[in-house]
Design a protein around this motif. Structure first.
Motif, short mmCIF file in Angstrom:
data_model
loop_
_atom_site.label_atom_id
_atom_site.label_comp_id
_atom_site.label_asym_id
_atom_site.label_seq_id
_atom_site.Cartn_x
_atom_site.Cartn_y
_atom_site.Cartn_z
N VAL A 135 -60.72 88.71 -25.87
CA VAL A 135 -60.05 90.00 -25.64
C VAL A 135 -59.97 90.29 -24.14
CG1 VAL A 135 -60.15 92.48 -26.03
CG2 VAL A 135 -60.78 90.91 -27.87
N LEU A 136 -61.07 90.09 -23.44
CA LEU A 136 -61.11 90.38 -22.00
C LEU A 136 -60.18 89.46 -21.22
CD1 LEU A 136 -64.91 91.05 -21.51
CD2 LEU A 136 -63.06 92.72 -21.38
N ILE A 137 -60.15 88.18 -21.59
CA ILE A 137 -59.23 87.26 -20.92
C ILE A 137 -57.79 87.71 -21.13
CG2 ILE A 137 -58.29 84.91 -20.97
CD1 ILE A 137 -61.13 83.94 -21.68
N ALA A 138 -57.46 88.05 -22.37
CA ALA A 138 -56.09 88.48 -22.69
C ALA A 138 -55.67 89.69 -21.86
CB ALA A 138 -55.97 88.79 -24.19
N LEU A 139 -56.56 90.66 -21.73
CA LEU A 139 -56.23 91.87 -20.99
C LEU A 139 -56.20 91.61 -19.49
CD1 LEU A 139 -58.35 94.46 -22.98
CD2 LEU A 139 -55.91 94.00 -23.20
N ASN A 140 -57.07 90.73 -19.02
CA ASN A 140 -57.15 90.45 -17.59
C ASN A 140 -55.94 89.69 -17.06
OD1 ASN A 140 -59.48 91.55 -16.24
ND2 ASN A 140 -60.74 90.31 -17.59
N ILE A 141 -55.31 88.89 -17.90
CA ILE A 141 -54.18 88.09 -17.44
C ILE A 141 -52.84 88.79 -17.65
CG2 ILE A 141 -55.39 85.91 -17.76
CD1 ILE A 141 -53.81 85.50 -20.34
N GLY A 142 -52.88 90.03 -18.14
CA GLY A 142 -51.63 90.78 -18.24
C GLY A 142 -51.25 91.26 -19.62
N GLY A 143 -52.09 90.97 -20.64
CA GLY A 143 -51.81 91.50 -21.97
C GLY A 143 -52.03 93.01 -22.01
N ASP A 144 -51.23 93.70 -22.80
CA ASP A 144 -51.35 95.15 -22.90
C ASP A 144 -52.29 95.59 -24.01
OD1 ASP A 144 -49.21 96.46 -20.99
OD2 ASP A 144 -48.29 94.68 -21.83
N ASP A 145 -52.51 94.74 -24.99
CA ASP A 145 -53.46 95.06 -26.06
C ASP A 145 -53.76 93.78 -26.83
OD1 ASP A 145 -55.16 96.56 -27.58
OD2 ASP A 145 -53.63 97.63 -28.69
N TYR A 146 -54.74 93.85 -27.71
CA TYR A 146 -55.20 92.68 -28.47
C TYR A 146 -55.37 93.11 -29.92
CZ TYR A 146 -57.89 88.35 -29.26
OH TYR A 146 -58.33 87.12 -29.69
N ILE A 147 -54.63 92.48 -30.81
CA ILE A 147 -54.67 92.83 -32.23
C ILE A 147 -55.25 91.65 -33.00
CG2 ILE A 147 -53.26 93.45 -34.23
CD1 ILE A 147 -51.16 94.39 -32.03
N LYS A 148 -56.31 91.90 -33.74
CA LYS A 148 -56.99 90.81 -34.45
C LYS A 148 -56.37 90.58 -35.83
CE LYS A 148 -61.32 91.65 -31.98
NZ LYS A 148 -62.74 92.07 -32.07
N LYS A 149 -56.15 89.31 -36.16
CA LYS A 149 -55.68 88.92 -37.49
C LYS A 149 -56.86 88.91 -38.45
CE LYS A 149 -52.00 85.76 -35.92
NZ LYS A 149 -51.57 84.34 -35.94
N PRO A 150 -56.64 89.19 -39.73
CA PRO A 150 -55.36 89.60 -40.31
C PRO A 150 -55.04 91.04 -39.96
CG PRO A 150 -57.07 89.64 -41.98
CD PRO A 150 -57.71 89.07 -40.74
N TYR A 151 -53.79 91.32 -39.71
CA TYR A 151 -53.40 92.68 -39.35
C TYR A 151 -52.60 93.33 -40.48
CZ TYR A 151 -49.29 89.91 -37.86
OH TYR A 151 -48.25 89.02 -37.80
N SER A 152 -52.60 94.64 -40.47
CA SER A 152 -51.79 95.42 -41.42
C SER A 152 -50.37 95.52 -40.87
CB SER A 152 -52.39 96.81 -41.60
OG SER A 152 -51.44 97.70 -42.14
N LEU A 153 -49.39 95.09 -41.65
CA LEU A 153 -48.00 95.15 -41.19
C LEU A 153 -47.57 96.57 -40.88
CD1 LEU A 153 -46.23 92.53 -43.50
CD2 LEU A 153 -46.55 92.39 -41.02
#
Length: 240
Positions: free
Chosen positions: A88-106
């Motif tokens: 999650v931290l890597i994703a946000l640090n490199i420019g991601g705006d949010d992190y959604i964990k699978k499985p997700y609700s459509l």
């Protein structure tokens, strides 16, 4: 062609089902399954939002995000079955705006996507206008070594551009314009991201990156103070 959303995911059936669900509710959506196809797609299409998986077969969603951030500032939401805080931290640090964990609700994912697209469209309309208020857009203050240029969306520290990204600048400016006032996290989510779906991790990472760029010692911030259990405050040390 113009699209609302692009999904980059090597789970073809899930990507296809998500696209079909989005289309049912008026969100135009396409999907690709790897790094190269995404790059090619972006060269001939425009999108308002990207949903990006981390594991793309032999490719990495992290590397793709870095490549995309060299060319675009559109919202990127990571969608992944990987659950660790490090991811999650890597994703946000490199420019991601949010992190959604699978499985997700459509239905929840669709609600989030709609809000972000609406926010993106509003920002695009604003950027097409000339909202000039004269020299006040370049603010100098007497209590710091910072200078703010609202028109250029830049902040200078000791005369040098600190290199804020769009979200970082918007967050910094909102805190600055409400200086010496405690601002709750929910207010920041609403005013900067446009909804309350984002996680505390998203906000914390953005605050940390801002501190690293404006503070002499990010671990002992002079300007942006954490108000534990509530939110943040841009403190000037002056009663203005």
């Amino acid at each position: 062609m113009n699209w609302d959303c692009l999904i980059v995911d090597d789970e073809i059936e899930l990507a296809k089902a998500t696209c079909e669900y989005f289309e049912m509710f008026g969100v135009t959506c396409a999907f690709v399954t790897n790094f190269n196809d995404c790059v090619l797609f972006m060269e001939s299409n425009s999108v308002k939002l990207i949903l990006l998986d981390i594991n793309l077969g032999n490719d990495s969603g992290f590397e793709l995000c870095k490549a995309l951030r060299q060319k675009t500032d559109i919202p990127i939401l990571f969608i992944s079955a990987r659950q660790s805080d490090d991811d999650v931290l890597i994703a946000l640090n490199i420019g991601g705006d949010d992190y959604i964990k699978k499985p997700y609700s459509l239905s929840v994912l669709l609600a989030k996507v709609k809000v972000i697209i609406k926010r993106y469209e509003g920002a695009a309309k604003k950027s097409g206008r000339s909202d000039t208020v004269g020299s006040e857009d370049q603010e100098k203050n007497n209590y710091s070594n910072l200078r703010i240029d609202k028109d250029a969306m830049k902040v200078y520290r000791d005369g040098k551009d600190v290199g804020f990204k769009t979200k970082e600048f918007k967050l910094f400016l909102y805190l600055y314009e409400n200086k010496n006032r405690v601002i709750a996290k929910d207010e920041l989510f609403k005013m900067i991201w446009g909804d309350a779906f984002f996680s505390d991790g998203t906000l914390n990472v953005h605050i940390r990156k801002i501190r690293e760029k404006i503070e002499e010692n990010p671990n002992q911030p002079k300007y942006i103070k954490t108000i534990w259990g509530t939110g943040y405050m841009f403190e000037t040390g002056e009663n203005e």
